[in-house]
Design a protein around this motif. Sequence first.
Motif, PDB file in Angstrom:
ATOM      1  N   LYS A 172       0.822  -1.238   0.249  1.00 55.61           N
ATOM      2  CA  LYS A 172       0.068  -0.109   0.078  1.00 55.61           C
ATOM      3  C   LYS A 172       0.874   1.326   0.053  1.00 55.61           C
ATOM      4  O   LYS A 172       0.285   2.281  -0.410  1.00 55.61           O
ATOM      5  CB  LYS A 172      -0.852  -0.159   1.119  1.00 55.61           C
ATOM      6  CG  LYS A 172      -1.620   1.289   1.456  1.00 55.61           C
ATOM      7  CD  LYS A 172      -2.487   1.341   2.725  1.00 55.61           C
ATOM      8  CE  LYS A 172      -2.930   2.482   3.293  1.00 55.61           C
ATOM      9  NZ  LYS A 172      -3.896   2.386   4.555  1.00 55.61           N
ATOM     10  N   LEU A 173       2.104   1.253   0.682  1.00 50.69           N
ATOM     11  CA  LEU A 173       2.850   2.268   0.549  1.00 50.69           C
ATOM     12  C   LEU A 173       3.164   3.067  -0.782  1.00 50.69           C
ATOM     13  O   LEU A 173       3.177   4.228  -0.765  1.00 50.69           O
ATOM     14  CB  LEU A 173       4.441   1.765   1.005  1.00 50.69           C
ATOM     15  CG  LEU A 173       5.418   3.038   1.412  1.00 50.69           C
ATOM     16  CD1 LEU A 173       4.743   3.929   2.482  1.00 50.69           C
ATOM     17  CD2 LEU A 173       6.753   2.321   1.796  1.00 50.69           C
ATOM     18  N   PHE A 174       3.161   2.241  -1.890  1.00 48.82           N
ATOM     19  CA  PHE A 174       3.525   2.687  -3.142  1.00 48.82           C
ATOM     20  C   PHE A 174       2.270   3.002  -3.989  1.00 48.82           C
ATOM     21  O   PHE A 174       2.409   3.276  -5.322  1.00 48.82           O
ATOM     22  CB  PHE A 174       4.546   1.872  -3.626  1.00 48.82           C
ATOM     23  CG  PHE A 174       5.703   1.575  -3.016  1.00 48.82           C
ATOM     24  CD1 PHE A 174       6.667   2.845  -2.801  1.00 48.82           C
ATOM     25  CD2 PHE A 174       5.871   0.339  -2.683  1.00 48.82           C
ATOM     26  CE1 PHE A 174       7.653   2.688  -2.070  1.00 48.82           C
ATOM     27  CE2 PHE A 174       7.175   0.160  -1.618  1.00 48.82           C
ATOM     28  CZ  PHE A 174       7.770   1.458  -1.560  1.00 48.82           C
ATOM     29  N   LEU A 175       1.161   2.781  -3.523  1.00 50.17           N
ATOM     30  CA  LEU A 175       0.010   3.049  -4.395  1.00 50.17           C
ATOM     31  C   LEU A 175      -0.371   4.503  -4.434  1.00 50.17           C
ATOM     32  O   LEU A 175      -0.384   5.394  -3.463  1.00 50.17           O
ATOM     33  CB  LEU A 175      -1.288   2.168  -3.884  1.00 50.17           C
ATOM     34  CG  LEU A 175      -1.299   0.888  -3.763  1.00 50.17           C
ATOM     35  CD1 LEU A 175      -2.746   0.160  -2.953  1.00 50.17           C
ATOM     36  CD2 LEU A 175      -1.333   0.203  -5.249  1.00 50.17           C
ATOM     37  N   SER A 176      -0.767   4.790  -5.843  1.00 46.88           N
ATOM     38  CA  SER A 176      -1.359   6.330  -6.035  1.00 46.88           C
ATOM     39  C   SER A 176      -2.652   6.453  -5.332  1.00 46.88           C
ATOM     40  O   SER A 176      -3.712   5.465  -5.370  1.00 46.88           O
ATOM     41  CB  SER A 176      -1.285   6.438  -7.567  1.00 46.88           C
ATOM     42  OG  SER A 176      -2.064   7.769  -7.783  1.00 46.88           O
ATOM     43  N   SER A 177      -2.840   7.615  -5.115  1.00 46.27           N
ATOM     44  CA  SER A 177      -4.337   7.878  -4.655  1.00 46.27           C
ATOM     45  C   SER A 177      -5.517   7.956  -5.832  1.00 46.27           C
ATOM     46  O   SER A 177      -6.362   8.010  -5.789  1.00 46.27           O
ATOM     47  CB  SER A 177      -4.301   9.640  -4.128  1.00 46.27           C
ATOM     48  OG  SER A 177      -3.976  10.438  -5.013  1.00 46.27           O
ATOM     49  N   ASP A 178      -4.881   8.031  -7.196  1.00 45.83           N
ATOM     50  CA  ASP A 178      -5.428   7.797  -8.458  1.00 45.83           C
ATOM     51  C   ASP A 178      -5.580   6.308  -8.781  1.00 45.83           C
ATOM     52  O   ASP A 178      -4.604   5.737  -8.956  1.00 45.83           O
ATOM     53  CB  ASP A 178      -5.092   8.536  -9.513  1.00 45.83           C
ATOM     54  CG  ASP A 178      -5.669   8.663 -10.627  1.00 45.83           C
ATOM     55  OD1 ASP A 178      -6.708   7.689 -10.729  1.00 45.83           O
ATOM     56  OD2 ASP A 178      -5.527   9.297 -11.572  1.00 45.83           O
ATOM     57  N   GLY A 206      -2.442   3.396 -10.078  1.00 46.29           N
ATOM     58  CA  GLY A 206      -2.141   2.279  -9.603  1.00 46.29           C
ATOM     59  C   GLY A 206      -0.765   2.251  -8.659  1.00 46.29           C
ATOM     60  O   GLY A 206      -0.597   3.357  -8.197  1.00 46.29           O
ATOM     61  N   SER A 207       0.332   1.445  -8.900  1.00 49.45           N
ATOM     62  CA  SER A 207       1.393   1.517  -8.041  1.00 49.45           C
ATOM     63  C   SER A 207       2.407   2.356  -8.660  1.00 49.45           C
ATOM     64  O   SER A 207       2.517   2.669 -10.103  1.00 49.45           O
ATOM     65  CB  SER A 207       2.123   0.209  -7.784  1.00 49.45           C
ATOM     66  OG  SER A 207       3.323   0.341  -7.201  1.00 49.45           O
ATOM     67  N   TYR A 208       3.328   3.283  -8.174  1.00 46.06           N
ATOM     68  CA  TYR A 208       4.247   4.010  -8.569  1.00 46.06           C
ATOM     69  C   TYR A 208       5.479   3.275  -8.966  1.00 46.06           C
ATOM     70  O   TYR A 208       6.589   4.193  -9.611  1.00 46.06           O
ATOM     71  CB  TYR A 208       4.574   5.242  -7.651  1.00 46.06           C
ATOM     72  CG  TYR A 208       3.498   6.119  -7.532  1.00 46.06           C
ATOM     73  CD1 TYR A 208       3.290   6.900  -8.708  1.00 46.06           C
ATOM     74  CD2 TYR A 208       2.850   6.445  -6.271  1.00 46.06           C
ATOM     75  CE1 TYR A 208       2.072   8.047  -8.635  1.00 46.06           C
ATOM     76  CE2 TYR A 208       1.786   7.727  -6.249  1.00 46.06           C
ATOM     77  CZ  TYR A 208       1.634   8.187  -7.281  1.00 46.06           C
ATOM     78  OH  TYR A 208       0.376   9.414  -7.351  1.00 46.06           O
ATOM     79  N   VAL A 209       5.753   1.982  -8.434  1.00 49.89           N
ATOM     80  CA  VAL A 209       6.884   1.288  -8.714  1.00 49.89           C
ATOM     81  C   VAL A 209       6.655   0.827 -10.152  1.00 49.89           C
ATOM     82  O   VAL A 209       5.616   0.025 -10.396  1.00 49.89           O
ATOM     83  CB  VAL A 209       6.961   0.223  -7.780  1.00 49.89           C
ATOM     84  CG1 VAL A 209       8.201  -0.826  -8.019  1.00 49.89           C
ATOM     85  CG2 VAL A 209       6.980   0.863  -6.441  1.00 49.89           C
ATOM     86  N   SER A 240      11.203   6.678  -8.315  1.00 49.74           N
ATOM     87  CA  SER A 240      11.835   7.915  -8.402  1.00 49.74           C
ATOM     88  C   SER A 240      11.518   8.546  -7.065  1.00 49.74           C
ATOM     89  O   SER A 240      10.178   9.000  -6.788  1.00 49.74           O
ATOM     90  CB  SER A 240      11.879   8.769  -9.427  1.00 49.74           C
ATOM     91  OG  SER A 240      12.418   9.925  -9.252  1.00 49.74           O
ATOM     92  N   LEU A 241      12.493   9.085  -6.316  1.00 53.08           N
ATOM     93  CA  LEU A 241      12.240   9.889  -4.990  1.00 53.08           C
ATOM     94  C   LEU A 241      12.377  11.173  -4.981  1.00 53.08           C
ATOM     95  O   LEU A 241      11.661  11.964  -4.629  1.00 53.08           O
ATOM     96  CB  LEU A 241      12.984   9.157  -3.811  1.00 53.08           C
ATOM     97  CG  LEU A 241      12.590   7.875  -3.289  1.00 53.08           C
ATOM     98  CD1 LEU A 241      13.717   7.599  -1.890  1.00 53.08           C
ATOM     99  CD2 LEU A 241      11.309   8.011  -2.756  1.00 53.08           C
ATOM    100  N   VAL A 242      13.416  11.782  -5.894  1.00 52.22           N
ATOM    101  CA  VAL A 242      13.763  13.060  -6.020  1.00 52.22           C
ATOM    102  C   VAL A 242      13.871  13.546  -7.389  1.00 52.22           C
ATOM    103  O   VAL A 242      14.600  12.708  -8.128  1.00 52.22           O
ATOM    104  CB  VAL A 242      15.136  13.603  -5.005  1.00 52.22           C
ATOM    105  CG1 VAL A 242      14.768  13.316  -3.605  1.00 52.22           C
ATOM    106  CG2 VAL A 242      16.524  12.748  -5.367  1.00 52.22           C
ATOM    107  N   SER A 243      13.634  14.790  -7.723  1.00 51.77           N
ATOM    108  CA  SER A 243      13.640  15.106  -8.990  1.00 51.77           C
ATOM    109  C   SER A 243      15.104  15.513  -9.461  1.00 51.77           C
ATOM    110  O   SER A 243      15.561  15.731 -10.640  1.00 51.77           O
ATOM    111  CB  SER A 243      12.601  16.145  -9.454  1.00 51.77           C
ATOM    112  OG  SER A 243      13.110  17.329  -8.482  1.00 51.77           O
TER     113      SER A 243
END
Length: 893
Positions: free
Chosen positions: A338-344, A348-351, A358-361
């Motif tokens: 659940k840690l990597f799931l998008s609110s959209d 789905g998952s950001y992974v 990606s953590l920092v731009s």
Amino acid sequence: MKKLFTLGLTLILSVGAVNSQVRKTWDFTTFSDETKENLNADVAGPQNWIMSKEVDGVITEWKDNKKLSGKIMANGIPIKELEGLEIGTAGLSKNNNMLVRAKGFRMSRAKMELILPKLAPGQTVTLRAQSANATATGRGFVAGNGNLEYISGPEGGICLGNKLEGAAPEQDGNYTLVWKVVGEGEDSVDVKLRVVGGGCDIVLVQIDEGDNPADDRVKIAYLYDSETTNPDNDVVTTAIFPELVEKMGGVKITPIDINAGNADLANVTSDSLQTYSVVVLSDLIPATNPYVSTIKSAIAFVPMLNLTPGLYPAWGYGNVAEGASGSVLVGEAARGSKLFLSSDVAVGSYVGEDGMLSLVSEGNVLGYTAEPGSYFYNDSIIAKTGDINAIHAHNIDRNAYMMIPYAPNVAPDENVIDVFINAVEMLNDTKVAVSKASKATISEEYHHKYTTVSLKSSTKRSNIYYTLDGSEPTTESTLYTEPFDLKESLVVKALVVADGYYNADVVEKTITINELAGAPTISLSKESGKTTVTLIPANEGDVIKYNYMGSTDSMRCSNYVEPIVLTKHATITFFTAEGNGKLQSEPVSQFVDIDDEVVRIDVVSSFNANKEDWSLAGASPSYYIGKNPYSFYDIDNPVGEDAEGNLIYNPMYKATYHNPGKGWAFKTYGQMALWQSTSIGHNPGDFNGYNPQTAEDDDDRVSNYFVSFSSVETDPNGAKDPYSACLYTTEAIQGPFDVVGFIGGYNTEVALYVATDTIDADKVGSDKWQLIGNMSSGTIKGNGDNGKDGSSRIWRKTLLSYEGTDKVFVKVAAAATSGNVLDVLILNHGEKSEEYVTGIEDVMNGSDAAGDVVRTMVYSINGTQLSGTAKGINIVKEVYANGVVKTRKVVVK
């Protein structure tokens, strides 16, 4: 970002005020150590309470042993969790009316009353509870007098068992029931709640809003240093928190400036941080900040999200290490978290499919390294940047700590905002009140002139430290790793330490050193088909105890009085009983094999009157035909009249069946039949419970249920069997085989039959049911119940053999007045019997073994295949690459 959000810099502190009003909240989700100690003292002393459940030597549930009412006490002291409440005298039985559990207070009897303090009209009473039986349909609470009106909760106050269709308990399995006090004026009135239907577990009783009206918002403390962070443009406060508030709704965020110049900082302690749901640490807190040590002391006591590993060197928990990119590789096991799931939902998952996140731009991710044995070393690593640890979690199931790093003053990728929010939600779910670790239990195992000491704690992942010199143990004392022996009487003091718990209270025990009685010896005399066992006392007058279950409990033994003749292999355990100032001897176990024995240990069919299959839809114990035999009569064909002109009818022999589809079925032609749930014990000859008659009858395969049925009655036409209640196999069993029956009751007998064709065998006058023999409970002398010279509870084990080679159906029917059948096993000579090894000497088949061991099999001495060696005698069978099989005995103490 949808909007900007600025936090004020006011330090928010809460001060608990003393409530001078009458108590309004009773929380039964935890019971204090003081209450548990008083209950344990009562168990050992006046016995108003007795043990109901024990785990690893620690009592976890207590039930009343007397008809307690009014203010409920233990060891002469009021149970503080119940203070202000009373139990009425209605509905009470002699004992077992109440149960103190790890999470709940059970009122076990219908019509019991819970009496609250007097209340004024308009006040409310809230109860949170659930049925103590997951399949019960009519349990709950109602008003105990006319002063309450039910205003909210399940219909009729009924808390349906949570395994029933239509049950709708809350997430924790409880229902919330609310009443309003009715009446006029301001005069207080008596208030009672009454149990209906049966036992219910209560977790909360509350008057109005309780002692401390709940603020159900998620309370987040944001710790920052004003020298390095300006909340007006801080990434956390302007980007993450606004989204967090929008997504989670009821959130209260309290910024706390931990700059050394903050005059109010002294009021913020590790304890005060525990009042928050989650503590979030700014990414810009310098390691030199003097408050860093306080934050360290709060880890595992409050859920915490840290945004930088920069504090690790100051904590002594690791070093900062820079990765080679702004992305991390998420471990396979965590990619669906659940840690990597998008609110959209559509995203789905950001992974990514490659596991990258990606953590920092811009810039590189900061990670950490930890030395072996350090606090974070064994943590769950969620993601890495190269070979460097990045995201990790500590103590994940209890006030968890999580670190998700990003470079200071660099805006995180948009996806990371959701990751941070998810982290806060997940951490919030781990919030629990901090309590003391469970105290250690100190157990003694006595040997001749030395004692083995064992230490245990029920707290998971705990360490126990102990001393033997009388000093108070600390984390610098000896760490307990395994039982140890003492040859002199010393005081053992033990301390339990566990991450996320306060240290347990120190316990101590003076270890005693004893002399044991001399152990008996054994003599075996073998003949074809039987072995005679003679137990020889070490000293004249010694009482020898024996059993076949490997037990050292004298209650699970019979007294040895004469040589024992065995016709089936067994392992006999025996020892000298306590006496003459000496404790019972060391036990001796001896495997006894039988020459020319036909080994049958493979279970091919079994009857077990388990509740799921045989207690019809929760019916009462009396069912099938009820209490009156021959309920069905042929009323269309009277056979005559009596002297008063009344018509006489013959029994109709209408068959009633019950077939759970598990290989055995039940049939009755009108005879009474009962199903009953019992509590099987294993104390041979103990008439106070459902126990075996002798040690030879004891067996762990006996279940806690039985079916009882009456025998056939004499019929005017002479028709007897098959018109009788019986249990029978629904499939034919290939002979030859053994039948082991566990039969209970006072002087009852169960007849065993076989037939190749049940259709012909069931015809009137047929003699095709072949009687193999009777399985008897025996006439048992002793203090029976209901004035009988015996007991309806004691059970026996009987073995009968069918030596035919046909496939036959098996039937058991009452041979005397009734038959109580606990379990039936049909055993043949199959694969396990073939692999069974008699004797205990090493056996080698064929020539010398060569090559590697390609297969290893472990069996109990009775032939049951095990997953590994177990305590006692094990038979280990090894197959070598050249086909040679070696069998050896392995004894595990």
